[in-house]
Write a protein that holds these residues in place. Structure first.
Motif, PDB file in Angstrom:
ATOM      1  N   TYR A  21      88.575  15.206  61.601  1.00 36.37           N
ATOM      2  CA  TYR A  21      89.563  16.111  62.189  1.00 36.37           C
ATOM      3  C   TYR A  21      88.854  16.988  63.219  1.00 36.37           C
ATOM      4  O   TYR A  21      87.647  17.244  63.093  1.00 36.37           O
ATOM      5  CB  TYR A  21      90.203  16.999  61.118  1.00 36.37           C
ATOM      6  N   ASN A  34      98.458  15.222  61.423  1.00 37.42           N
ATOM      7  CA  ASN A  34      98.337  14.176  62.441  1.00 37.42           C
ATOM      8  C   ASN A  34      97.935  14.747  63.794  1.00 37.42           C
ATOM      9  O   ASN A  34      97.341  14.042  64.608  1.00 37.42           O
ATOM     10  CB  ASN A  34      99.662  13.408  62.564  1.00 37.42           C
ATOM     11  N   ALA A  35      98.247  16.032  64.022  1.00 31.08           N
ATOM     12  CA  ALA A  35      97.941  16.638  65.321  1.00 31.08           C
ATOM     13  C   ALA A  35      96.444  16.788  65.526  1.00 31.08           C
ATOM     14  O   ALA A  35      95.942  16.596  66.637  1.00 31.08           O
ATOM     15  CB  ALA A  35      98.627  18.000  65.433  1.00 31.08           C
ATOM     16  N   THR A  36      95.717  17.119  64.474  1.00 34.10           N
ATOM     17  CA  THR A  36      94.281  17.367  64.623  1.00 34.10           C
ATOM     18  C   THR A  36      93.431  16.214  64.080  1.00 34.10           C
ATOM     19  O   THR A  36      92.204  16.317  64.052  1.00 34.10           O
ATOM     20  CB  THR A  36      93.881  18.682  63.908  1.00 34.10           C
ATOM     21  N   ARG A  37      94.075  15.142  63.681  1.00 29.76           N
ATOM     22  CA  ARG A  37      93.316  13.940  63.309  1.00 29.76           C
ATOM     23  C   ARG A  37      92.594  13.464  64.556  1.00 29.76           C
ATOM     24  O   ARG A  37      93.203  13.268  65.596  1.00 29.76           O
ATOM     25  CB  ARG A  37      94.273  12.871  62.762  1.00 29.76           C
ATOM     26  N   ASP A  38      91.280  13.274  64.437  1.00 26.31           N
ATOM     27  CA  ASP A  38      90.452  13.019  65.611  1.00 26.31           C
ATOM     28  C   ASP A  38      90.662  11.601  66.151  1.00 26.31           C
ATOM     29  O   ASP A  38      90.959  10.675  65.384  1.00 26.31           O
ATOM     30  CB  ASP A  38      88.975  13.219  65.241  1.00 26.31           C
ATOM     31  N   SER A  63      95.526  18.295  71.091  1.00 25.71           N
ATOM     32  CA  SER A  63      96.010  17.766  69.815  1.00 25.71           C
ATOM     33  C   SER A  63      97.008  16.637  70.043  1.00 25.71           C
ATOM     34  O   SER A  63      97.721  16.614  71.054  1.00 25.71           O
ATOM     35  CB  SER A  63      96.724  18.866  69.022  1.00 25.71           C
ATOM     36  N   ARG A  64      97.105  15.768  69.068  1.00 28.52           N
ATOM     37  CA  ARG A  64      98.038  14.652  69.150  1.00 28.52           C
ATOM     38  C   ARG A  64      99.467  15.148  68.919  1.00 28.52           C
ATOM     39  O   ARG A  64      99.741  15.815  67.923  1.00 28.52           O
ATOM     40  CB  ARG A  64      97.669  13.598  68.101  1.00 28.52           C
ATOM     41  N   SER A  65     100.374  14.818  69.823  1.00 24.47           N
ATOM     42  CA  SER A  65     101.782  15.136  69.539  1.00 24.47           C
ATOM     43  C   SER A  65     102.557  13.876  69.154  1.00 24.47           C
ATOM     44  O   SER A  65     103.668  13.974  68.628  1.00 24.47           O
ATOM     45  CB  SER A  65     102.444  15.882  70.706  1.00 24.47           C
ATOM     46  N   ILE A  67     103.261   9.806  63.610  1.00 24.34           N
ATOM     47  CA  ILE A  67     103.044   8.521  62.944  1.00 24.34           C
ATOM     48  C   ILE A  67     104.367   7.763  62.847  1.00 24.34           C
ATOM     49  O   ILE A  67     104.409   6.532  62.977  1.00 24.34           O
ATOM     50  CB  ILE A  67     102.407   8.729  61.553  1.00 24.34           C
TER      51      ILE A  67
END
Lengths: 454, 454
Positions: free
Chosen positions: A325, A359-363, B115-117, B120
């Protein structure tokens, strides 16, 4: 004594006004909790217990052991054990070394700190014993070969009996690790904010339910910032992070966190980019949006157990693989945080003990051999699919003055997209704590309210 | 670039005044570090590295990968992989799913939060690919079946190559987990307090050595309280505990901690009664005692490895058995803390990653079957015997204005008994931080000073 959650859950699912106990509330999906159209039907009991005991057993375990008198004590020299016989005929065995190690006298124990001052260097782990005797049926007295004398009180000794039953009870009493699993039909435990602040029984019931259910909803908080900090002081102190001591969840330009937008927040735990994410989270609603912004929550421990049952391979993948992360930006100060955490943390007994998932900070860095990458995505999708089923997701709309408290090790939370308009500008204030502090307050309240003494 | 610790360690063991780099100092057992009677002989290199790499390799790993150009890219449709060929002829493979998951476009990534937006729920983990092409030799462009387009820069992509070598290098760069083990002959890394506060290179060197050696000694701190808090702000913020934001180590009446007496403190880590003990500790000397009070420290990781070699059964016992710790009293507020921790914590790769040991707060509650109690004491005695050997213990006497910083996950510290007299009243001020915060600052400084960019 503590109210039985099961008993309370059989009541109509509305808050018991004027009661100091934590009540329950079944939120409507439309987010109108204050004015239910019709009396809410009785809430079903929570789905299952984790751990083998029933509520009755839990109550018994928490009770102080009846002050049992000692009948006799003798040394089994060969085995290096002291055998204690209680008036009920039960016998307990205590190793010489353990007794010497735990001498309670002022030379061996710093009484003011309730701490051991006897050093391991000075502990003879092969000590024999000179004499052992029962004094006044209430304590045993051990004289050691060097004539040092240790006294042990009967209640103290009985609770530390090495039988597996006694050890299990003691562990339950110390850590209160039982959980009630839940789904969308949860009667959300509720309490009154000011009562929790000012009444020890209300505070105890709040923390007991926070421990057991992982989520408790408070109402009646003042409509101004600072309330999450007040609530943290009820426990002790809050946990500072890079977002500051407390933080404002609002739609912000150049947001440094996906939470600071008006978009969908999928179910997540906070701060898995820390190796030790915060254990407890408070969120206080100051203003609602014009439209949307409903809150969502799922019981992560329950979801993980469903995954273990339905897709054991996926469970194994998420419990064994450490995911990277990352969190970079500036807020209280600049930060560049990086961690490796299991999405599903399992303890040495195989129990799910923490969920680490955002999921936002999952690398984008994924430390997995090429051939296992797709397996990881399949496992994650499987887990997310389970937690997204409508029957698993508790949905509620926070209103100004409402404050949700939840276990960030266990409960995944999310938020639906929202639209601000005019003065309807959504604003929550949040803060974190850790479980060590929350459990400390729970133990103190249990002792002061319930008279328990581990 | 960072100075090689080995190179510095070959210099005479005195502080390099005027240098911004962390220097080394070999303390005398008699506690007169400022005025050595004779030039100190060269310090031996630290005993061993944990991890396989050499210092040269470490430096190389930290360097940004040369900006390699892309030669070509193609989709292996059957395997669902994109194969990228670099100008050096090396080929990397990237799974379709991973590429889609990590699309860097503004729709899939919240740029301001890095960050991922992409959710999943919206990720098709069975996606095919429409086209893949190389643009300007510096990025690849992937068009997905729904015509969404993702672009990936060459350097970003190369660092995330799934080969085991590339993954290992990335992990080293992110977590800097290499350690130098030491014993009583350690050239204690030293630095100047004000330089660490005001010079980024000095701060970077300080944190690098704190990570690698677990202990760094600072001099030149003002002789007034508040300096540990200032140093914590250099990193970010400190960690509050039940002893307050900072705490005063003095001989106190009715001491609520064995540290607040003038007695011997055997080697220990702080706060194992927390499930997550503080990662970093600062201790600032304001006044010394009339006599005694020397500080002691051992490298717990090194000691645990010695135990693993010399007494594998004892190591196994301490690494597998969870010990109860307890801490009850009142300070910042009242507390009743309780934890279960391994004395030797081993990670999933078998590496020792934390020591949790304080004999004072080790609970009389011992959750071990009767037949294993003696084995536990034998294992603990074996560990304590190893760490108490004179050749393993670093001893030094802190003087006013000195400040020791150490890794509380790794270094066990202790104190010899002391006698106050007149104005010679020993007084240290301490505070805690966590490693997530310290590592965050280390990464930021590495980037700003060294130009690294993971």
């Amino acid at each position: 004594m503590w109210l039985s959650r099961i008993a309370r859950c059989a009541l109509p699912g509305r808050m018991q006004r004027g009661s100091t106990a934590v009540a329950s509330w079944r939120p409507s999906q439309s987010g109108r909790p204050e004015r239910p159209a019709a009396p809410t039907p009785p809430c079903p009991a929570a789905l299952q217990f984790r751990g083998e005991r029933t509520m009755a057993a839990a109550a018994a375990a928490a009770l102080p052991i009846t002050r049992l008198q000692l009948r006799q004590a003798r040394a089994l020299v060969e085995e290096r054990l002291v055998e204690v016989e209680w008036e009920d005929g039960y016998k307990s065995l205590y190793p010489f070394t353990w007794l010497r190690d735990n001498c309670q006298c002022p030379r061996c124990t710093l009484q003011s700190a309730k701490s051991r001052s006897l050093l391991i260097a000075d502990l003879d782990i092969h000590t024999g014993i000179h004499t052992v005797q029962v004094n006044d049926n209430s304590k045993i007295s051990v004289a050691w070969p060097d004539r040092h004398v240790s006294e042990f009180e009967s209640e103290w000794l009985r609770k530390r009996c090495f039988s597996s039953d006694a050890r299990r009870e003691m562990q339950k009493e110390l850590y209160m690790d039982e959980r009630n699993y839940w789904d969308s039909k949860l009667c959300l435990p509720t309490a009154n904010f000011e009562e929790v602040l000012h009444d020890d029984k209300a505070a105890l019931a709040w923390l007991m339910d926070l421990r057991r259910f992982g989520i408790v909803y408070l109402r009646g908080a003042p409509l101004e910032p600072g309330q999450v900090a007040r609530l943290s002081q009820r426990i002790g102190y809050l946990r500072h992070t890079f977002y500051g001591p407390t933080w404002q969840v609002q739609d912000k330009p150049q947001a440094n966190n996906v939470a600071y937008t008006s978009g969908t927040l999928s179910l997540h735990t906070d701060y898995p980019a820390f190796h030790n994410p915060p254990g407890v989270q408070f969120l206080h609603c100051l203003r609602t949006a014009h439209e949307g912004g409903e809150s969502e929550a799922v019981d992560g421990f329950h979801m993980a157990e469903l995954l273990r049952r339905e897709d054991p391979e996926a469970f194994q993948t998420l419990a064994s693989l450490k995911v990277d992360y990352t969190n970079t930006g500036a807020d209280y100060c600049d930060y560049k945080v990086q961690s490796k955490n299991h999405i599903i943390n399992v303890d040495s007994e195989g129990q799910v003990c923490r969920i680490n998932y955002n999921n936002a900070t999952r690398d984008s860095v994924l430390n997995v051999p090429l051939g296992e990458v797709q397996l990881f995505y399949e496992a994650l999708k499987s887990f997310v699919n389970i937690m997204s089923r409508p029957e698993n997701v508790l949905t509620y709309l926070m209103e100004p003055g409402h404050l949700v408290t939840f276990d960030n090790c266990r409960v995944l939370h999310g938020r639906r997209t929202y639209v601000n308009k005019g003065e309807k500008v959504r604003h929550l204030e949040g803060c974190y704590l850790d479980w060590d502090e929350a459990m400390s307050r729970l133990r103190i309240l249990r002792e002061s309210v319930g008279g328990d003494k581990p």
